[in-house]
Design a protein around this motif. Sequence first.
Motif, PDB file in Angstrom:
ATOM      1  N   ASP A  51       0.811  -1.217   0.000  1.00 14.38           N
ATOM      2  CA  ASP A  51       0.000   0.000   0.000  1.00 14.38           C
ATOM      3  C   ASP A  51       0.846   1.268   0.000  1.00 14.38           C
ATOM      4  O   ASP A  51       0.384   2.330  -0.421  1.00 14.38           O
ATOM      5  CB  ASP A  51      -0.911   0.047   1.238  1.00 14.38           C
ATOM      6  CG  ASP A  51      -1.998  -1.008   1.225  1.00 14.38           C
ATOM      7  OD1 ASP A  51      -2.612  -1.190   0.170  1.00 14.38           O
ATOM      8  OD2 ASP A  51      -2.210  -1.644   2.266  1.00 14.38           O
ATOM      9  N   PHE A  52       2.072   1.185   0.488  1.00 11.89           N
ATOM     10  CA  PHE A  52       2.871   2.380   0.743  1.00 11.89           C
ATOM     11  C   PHE A  52       3.045   3.261  -0.489  1.00 11.89           C
ATOM     12  O   PHE A  52       2.967   4.487  -0.414  1.00 11.89           O
ATOM     13  CB  PHE A  52       4.249   2.008   1.283  1.00 11.89           C
ATOM     14  CG  PHE A  52       4.238   1.341   2.629  1.00 11.89           C
ATOM     15  CD1 PHE A  52       3.149   1.441   3.475  1.00 11.89           C
ATOM     16  CD2 PHE A  52       5.330   0.602   3.062  1.00 11.89           C
ATOM     17  CE1 PHE A  52       3.131   0.822   4.716  1.00 11.89           C
ATOM     18  CE2 PHE A  52       5.332  -0.015   4.297  1.00 11.89           C
ATOM     19  CZ  PHE A  52       4.229   0.096   5.126  1.00 11.89           C
ATOM     20  N   ALA A  53       3.308   2.643  -1.646  1.00 12.53           N
ATOM     21  CA  ALA A  53       3.611   3.419  -2.854  1.00 12.53           C
ATOM     22  C   ALA A  53       2.371   3.856  -3.615  1.00 12.53           C
ATOM     23  O   ALA A  53       2.478   4.572  -4.614  1.00 12.53           O
ATOM     24  CB  ALA A  53       4.524   2.615  -3.780  1.00 12.53           C
ATOM     25  N   ASP A  54       1.181   3.444  -3.153  1.00  9.32           N
ATOM     26  CA  ASP A  54      -0.042   3.853  -3.834  1.00  9.32           C
ATOM     27  C   ASP A  54      -0.128   5.379  -3.867  1.00  9.32           C
ATOM     28  O   ASP A  54       0.184   6.056  -2.883  1.00  9.32           O
ATOM     29  CB  ASP A  54      -1.251   3.274  -3.101  1.00  9.32           C
ATOM     30  CG  ASP A  54      -2.559   3.592  -3.808  1.00  9.32           C
ATOM     31  OD1 ASP A  54      -2.938   2.840  -4.710  1.00  9.32           O
ATOM     32  OD2 ASP A  54      -3.174   4.620  -3.451  1.00  9.32           O
ATOM     33  N   ARG A  55      -0.554   5.928  -4.991  1.00  9.85           N
ATOM     34  CA  ARG A  55      -0.560   7.387  -5.158  1.00  9.85           C
ATOM     35  C   ARG A  55      -1.483   8.088  -4.158  1.00  9.85           C
ATOM     36  O   ARG A  55      -1.285   9.269  -3.846  1.00  9.85           O
ATOM     37  CB  ARG A  55      -0.988   7.748  -6.585  1.00  9.85           C
ATOM     38  CG  ARG A  55      -2.425   7.396  -6.933  1.00  9.85           C
ATOM     39  CD  ARG A  55      -2.762   7.722  -8.379  1.00  9.85           C
ATOM     40  NE  ARG A  55      -4.143   7.421  -8.709  1.00  9.85           N
ATOM     41  CZ  ARG A  55      -5.162   8.245  -8.488  1.00  9.85           C
ATOM     42  NH1 ARG A  55      -4.937   9.425  -7.950  1.00  9.85           N
ATOM     43  NH2 ARG A  55      -6.387   7.892  -8.804  1.00  9.85           N
ATOM     44  N   ASN A  56      -2.479   7.381  -3.657  1.00 10.27           N
ATOM     45  CA  ASN A  56      -3.383   7.982  -2.679  1.00 10.27           C
ATOM     46  C   ASN A  56      -2.845   7.923  -1.249  1.00 10.27           C
ATOM     47  O   ASN A  56      -3.417   8.539  -0.353  1.00 10.27           O
ATOM     48  CB  ASN A  56      -4.740   7.283  -2.726  1.00 10.27           C
ATOM     49  CG  ASN A  56      -5.467   7.534  -4.025  1.00 10.27           C
ATOM     50  OD1 ASN A  56      -5.699   8.682  -4.390  1.00 10.27           O
ATOM     51  ND2 ASN A  56      -5.783   6.483  -4.751  1.00 10.27           N
ATOM     52  N   ILE A  57      -1.783   7.160  -1.051  1.00 15.74           N
ATOM     53  CA  ILE A  57      -1.223   6.992   0.288  1.00 15.74           C
ATOM     54  C   ILE A  57       0.136   7.669   0.400  1.00 15.74           C
ATOM     55  O   ILE A  57       0.382   8.449   1.317  1.00 15.74           O
ATOM     56  CB  ILE A  57      -1.167   5.497   0.659  1.00 15.74           C
ATOM     57  CG1 ILE A  57      -2.608   4.956   0.757  1.00 15.74           C
ATOM     58  CG2 ILE A  57      -0.417   5.272   1.964  1.00 15.74           C
ATOM     59  CD1 ILE A  57      -2.717   3.483   1.026  1.00 15.74           C
ATOM     60  N   GLY A  58       1.045   7.384  -0.507  1.00 11.19           N
ATOM     61  CA  GLY A  58       2.271   8.165  -0.621  1.00 11.19           C
ATOM     62  C   GLY A  58       3.270   8.033   0.504  1.00 11.19           C
ATOM     63  O   GLY A  58       3.868   9.029   0.928  1.00 11.19           O
ATOM     64  N   LEU A  59       3.492   6.818   1.001  1.00  7.52           N
ATOM     65  CA  LEU A  59       4.447   6.623   2.088  1.00  7.52           C
ATOM     66  C   LEU A  59       5.785   6.051   1.617  1.00  7.52           C
ATOM     67  O   LEU A  59       6.658   5.772   2.439  1.00  7.52           O
ATOM     68  CB  LEU A  59       3.849   5.700   3.160  1.00  7.52           C
ATOM     69  CG  LEU A  59       2.574   6.207   3.830  1.00  7.52           C
ATOM     70  CD1 LEU A  59       2.152   5.272   4.945  1.00  7.52           C
ATOM     71  CD2 LEU A  59       2.745   7.628   4.365  1.00  7.52           C
ATOM     72  N   TYR A  60       5.936   5.888   0.325  1.00  9.19           N
ATOM     73  CA  TYR A  60       7.222   5.447  -0.232  1.00  9.19           C
ATOM     74  C   TYR A  60       8.034   6.692  -0.564  1.00  9.19           C
ATOM     75  O   TYR A  60       7.955   7.258  -1.643  1.00  9.19           O
ATOM     76  CB  TYR A  60       6.983   4.597  -1.480  1.00  9.19           C
ATOM     77  CG  TYR A  60       8.231   4.134  -2.192  1.00  9.19           C
ATOM     78  CD1 TYR A  60       9.127   3.272  -1.572  1.00  9.19           C
ATOM     79  CD2 TYR A  60       8.494   4.538  -3.500  1.00  9.19           C
ATOM     80  CE1 TYR A  60      10.265   2.837  -2.232  1.00  9.19           C
ATOM     81  CE2 TYR A  60       9.627   4.097  -4.171  1.00  9.19           C
ATOM     82  CZ  TYR A  60      10.517   3.251  -3.531  1.00  9.19           C
ATOM     83  OH  TYR A  60      11.638   2.818  -4.198  1.00  9.19           O
ATOM     84  N   THR A  61       8.797   7.132   0.428  1.00 12.80           N
ATOM     85  CA  THR A  61       9.517   8.395   0.279  1.00 12.80           C
ATOM     86  C   THR A  61      10.649   8.474   1.300  1.00 12.80           C
ATOM     87  O   THR A  61      10.562   7.889   2.386  1.00 12.80           O
ATOM     88  CB  THR A  61       8.582   9.598   0.458  1.00 12.80           C
ATOM     89  OG1 THR A  61       9.330  10.813   0.359  1.00 12.80           O
ATOM     90  CG2 THR A  61       7.876   9.564   1.802  1.00 12.80           C
ATOM     91  N   ASP A  62      11.687   9.227   0.959  1.00  6.37           N
ATOM     92  CA  ASP A  62      12.775   9.499   1.894  1.00  6.37           C
ATOM     93  C   ASP A  62      12.646  10.879   2.525  1.00  6.37           C
ATOM     94  O   ASP A  62      13.524  11.298   3.286  1.00  6.37           O
ATOM     95  CB  ASP A  62      14.132   9.399   1.180  1.00  6.37           C
ATOM     96  CG  ASP A  62      14.520   7.965   0.864  1.00  6.37           C
ATOM     97  OD1 ASP A  62      14.254   7.084   1.703  1.00  6.37           O
ATOM     98  OD2 ASP A  62      15.081   7.721  -0.224  1.00  6.37           O
ATOM     99  N   ASP A  63      11.562  11.572   2.219  1.00 12.39           N
ATOM    100  CA  ASP A  63      11.344  12.912   2.749  1.00 12.39           C
ATOM    101  C   ASP A  63      10.390  12.848   3.943  1.00 12.39           C
ATOM    102  O   ASP A  63       9.225  12.464   3.797  1.00 12.39           O
ATOM    103  CB  ASP A  63      10.773  13.831   1.673  1.00 12.39           C
ATOM    104  CG  ASP A  63      10.577  15.247   2.182  1.00 12.39           C
ATOM    105  OD1 ASP A  63      11.579  15.957   2.353  1.00 12.39           O
ATOM    106  OD2 ASP A  63       9.408  15.617   2.431  1.00 12.39           O
TER     107      ASP A  63
END
Length: 385
Positions: A51-63
């Motif tokens: 689910d993390f990288a789903d565009r509505n969730i957006g938790l795949y990030t280093d920021d």
Amino acid sequence: MFFKKLAAGILAAAIAVTSVTAVAVTRNNKTVTAQAADDTEVRGVWMSVYDFADRNIGLYTDDEDTFRQNAADFITDMQDYHLNTLYFQVRAFDDAAWKSKTFPAMTYISPSAKALGSKNSSRKASGTLKFDPLKVMVEEAHKQNVVLIAWMNPYRINSQYYLNPASLLARNRVNKAVKEVMKYDVDGVVFDDYFYHASTGYRNSRNGRTILTADRAAKLSKSTKAKNVNKLIKKVYSTVHKACNNATFGVAPQGNLTNDQAAGADVNTWASKDGYVDYIMPQIYWTDDYGKKGGTTMFTDRLNQFTGSSVNKNGKVKYIALALYRCGYNFSTDHGWKNSDTNLAEQYEALKEAGCTGYSLFSAHFLYLGKADDELGFLNESILQ
């Protein structure tokens, strides 16, 4: 950034806010508001690594700022459906969604970890992760009085190899992960349904040699598998409660009791004796219109099996995991998901009648896809009655 296709009736139901009993929990010298485990209905959602990288969730990030804002937005969104508990996956493949000094960083949550390729497995998350995802997620959940349960896959190293349930070294490794997670303000830990499920073999450590092949493991007796798994379950139960007496430890096994027993998931013992789990949440992902010709009451049959007196002797089967991901889709062996919009609502009523006090929907990004809108609307109506 969030876009939801909500029918007017669903939106109207979402506007109403249900009350949630809460308790003050002191943990690590801090006081947080947490759901009372025994007297409050659990209405949860699973947030998996997928689910993390789903565009509505957006938790795949280093920021960190991006992660924090998107985490806060999701936690706000989930409450539109009266969800009060987030099962956040922090360990999927012997990895860590926290700044661990023992385990490698989870590649599903960090582009930096992903970019390292095979080198990531030899590095520690404390040095790879740019910030601490678990710390941020706990903070944002508790700001909105949402319970945060750390979801962990205990044994899986990758799709082929698992840690060996018979190994003390392996048990200590899993328990180490639990100890690290319990240093955060999590409200508990839950294991999912992977035990003796390796496709190739079992190892005592992440990069060790294969001690037991999958073929040999398949020949082990059910009692041997259960004995090995139960050593870990008891150990983790003790670890969680030593860290925080008000925290909970649960297991979410498959919704097929026969499969559970074959894989070492000793549901019968966990449900009838103290010292193993605080709750069991079987994943009952079928409708009551099951089968190629339909008409088989699979959900009800499995629910009754788990909650019946022959299994649930100590009342540990408290919650049921429900299949949000199947709503609106057509399955050749389970037409109920396509033929009805009231499956979740009916399952909610059925689990309450069976004595359960909550549920969790699998999984998070399906809240945004639209296919489950009607199902979620009827579920909201049932909750508000």
